[in-house]
Write an enzyme that holds these catalytic residues in place. Structure first.
Site, PDB file in Angstrom:
ATOM      1  N   HIS A  12       0.813  -1.229   0.000  1.00  0.00           N
ATOM      2  CA  HIS A  12       0.000   0.000   0.000  1.00  0.00           C
ATOM      3  C   HIS A  12       0.846   1.280   0.000  1.00  0.00           C
ATOM      4  O   HIS A  12       0.414   2.307   0.522  1.00  0.00           O
ATOM      5  CB  HIS A  12      -0.979  -0.013   1.182  1.00  0.00           C
ATOM      6  N   HIS A  59      -1.313   5.297   9.445  1.00  0.00           N
ATOM      7  CA  HIS A  59       0.015   5.946   9.430  1.00  0.00           C
ATOM      8  C   HIS A  59      -0.057   7.361   9.988  1.00  0.00           C
ATOM      9  O   HIS A  59       0.574   8.269   9.462  1.00  0.00           O
ATOM     10  CB  HIS A  59       0.553   6.010   8.002  1.00  0.00           C
ATOM     11  N   HIS A 193      10.422  -3.863   3.808  1.00  0.00           N
ATOM     12  CA  HIS A 193      10.919  -2.502   3.575  1.00  0.00           C
ATOM     13  C   HIS A 193      11.267  -1.839   4.892  1.00  0.00           C
ATOM     14  O   HIS A 193      10.753  -2.211   5.943  1.00  0.00           O
ATOM     15  CB  HIS A 193       9.933  -1.651   2.771  1.00  0.00           C
ATOM     16  N   GLU A 240       4.458  -4.800   8.692  1.00  0.00           N
ATOM     17  CA  GLU A 240       3.061  -4.710   8.225  1.00  0.00           C
ATOM     18  C   GLU A 240       2.526  -6.051   7.726  1.00  0.00           C
ATOM     19  O   GLU A 240       1.314  -6.195   7.516  1.00  0.00           O
ATOM     20  CB  GLU A 240       2.942  -3.664   7.107  1.00  0.00           C
TER      21      GLU A 240
END
Lengths: 280, 126
Positions: A12, A59, A193, A240
């Site tokens: 995302h 976030h 990441h 995530e």
């Protein structure tokens, strides 16, 4: 009786939204990523879900660090996006499904998950981008939303095992729901990441492949590690994957097969992945 | 394949700190509260403009510590993280400075932007 058509899993990354706005889908940098989505669109066009139960992480749009729920379930009539700090175009709103949300909330609390309930909840790119990718021309989203936010931001994070169990409890709720909706389960974020620290830019394709290979029929393999070890293997934001694990739990037990899979490195700083699982 | 891989990963599980990585835990969240609160305020365009117009005044409004103020003044992301900043919030501040996540990655790793981007591209090659 409601039917779970399967699960859709996707990264995302915010810059995907920028690429969509600019129309960069066919440029050499973005094409290998966007090429993962036509099979998902075809699957959704065929299966025509009318509800999406979506596991994601916020976030810093709806939740600030003043109050950070470990698990939060939306029970709103409508969910809006807003400026996340970069002045990008605001994404379309979602129609909620409060009755199903409350049914899931009843199930979760009955199963001893002490969740936060949200009758007002903004949703950020982690929710909007997965829909932009698979319903690119929709004037309005064709599904109603039940959003479930997992804290992947501030340690201590819920364990991977707990996230799987949360998803399994959501599955029990969906099984006992008396409506006749067709439900798609969605998990967003990842894969490996890391944005912060001297290790920024860390990507681990071996671990990502292990996660993708295990997702359909060996999700237990994904919950053996502590969240800290997941960060070690997957990066600070690769954690995530917890959203994917919870979504896999919500699909229920039994065999699943991969309808489609795409994996591409990099999109922005991220190893990007797209998968669809459907009952075998 | 998956079980063997999982076992190998478990048996080989390294303990201790993760190099080049700060877990954003309660200590960091407490330490960084003012800085992250300021960054959270940048969801509002008017606040981004107020910061641009008067950076000192805006930071003072949020009671940044001297260390946080200096980290922001010097645009030093590693110093912001050391001062309790969380990257999801710092990304909103980086946007005001016109820095992308690749710029931020290059700065933190001490690489040029091109070298950082190349490293990401190389990560995807078998």
């Amino acid at each position: 009786m409601a039917r779970i058509i399967g699960g859709y899993f996707t990264s995302h990354v915010p810059s995907i939204g920028g690429a969509i706005v600019r129309g960069d889908q066919q440029t050499p940098y973005w094409k290998p990523f966007f090429d993962g989505y036509p099979p998902v669109r075809e699957w959704l066009a065929e299966e025509k879900p009318d509800v999406a139960v979506c596991f994601y992480n916020d976030h810093g749009l709806n939740f600030f660090l003043d109050k950070m729920p470990t698990f939060a379930v939306g029970a709103a009539e409508v969910y809006h996006n807003e400026d996340e700090g970069w002045g990008l175009p605001v994404f379309k709103s979602f129609e909620g499904h409060p009755a199903l949300s409350w049914h899931i909330i009843e199930q979760l609390v009955n199963d001893e998950f002490d969740i936060t309930t949200c009758q007002s909840m903004l949703v950020d790119h982690a929710l909007s981008i997965p829909f932009e990718l698979v319903y690119p021309d929709a004037p309005a989203w064709p599904v109603k939303l039940v959003p479930i936010a997992i804290n992947t931001v501030q340690f201590p994070l819920p364990s991977a095992r707990r996230c799987l169990a949360l998803g399994q409890a959501v599955h029990r709720g969906l099984e006992s729901w008396q409506g006749d909706e067709r439900i798609v389960v969605i998990g967003t974020g990842g894969l490996s990441h890391q944005l912060d620290g001297e290790r920024a830019g860390f990507i681990n394709p071996d671990y990502d492949r292990f996660c993708m290979d295990s997702l359909a029929n060996d999700p237990e393999a994904l919950v053996a590690d502590t969240t800290k070890e997941i960060v070690r293997k997957s990066g600070s934001q690769g954690v995530e994957i917890l959203n994917w694990i919870a979504a896999r739990g919500a699909l229920g037990e039994g065999g699943f097969r991969e309808k489609t899979r795409n994996y591409h490195v990099p999109i922005s700083n991220t190893a990007a992945a797209t998968m669809v699982l459907e009952p075998a | 394949m998956t079980i063997a891989f999982a076992q190998r990963e478990r048996l080989g599980e390294a303990q201790g700190p993760i190099p080049g990585t700060t877990l954003f835990d309660g200590d960091a969240a407490a330490k960084g509260y003012a800085l992250n609160a300021m960054c959270y305020s940048f969801n509002d365009k008017a606040n981004r403009e107020a910061f641009r117009a008067d950076e000192d005044g805006y930071c003072a409004r949020f009671h940044l510590t001297p260390t946080q103020r200096e980290a922001v003044r010097s645009r030093n992301v590693l110093a912001m993280i050391a001062a309790g900043g969380n990257i999801y919030y710092l990304a909103k501040l980086a946007g005001i400075f016109g820095l992308s996540v690749q710029d931020v990655g290059a700065q933190q790793t001490g690489m040029s932007l091109d070298a950082f981007k190349q490293m990401l591209l190389d990560s995807g090659k078998d």
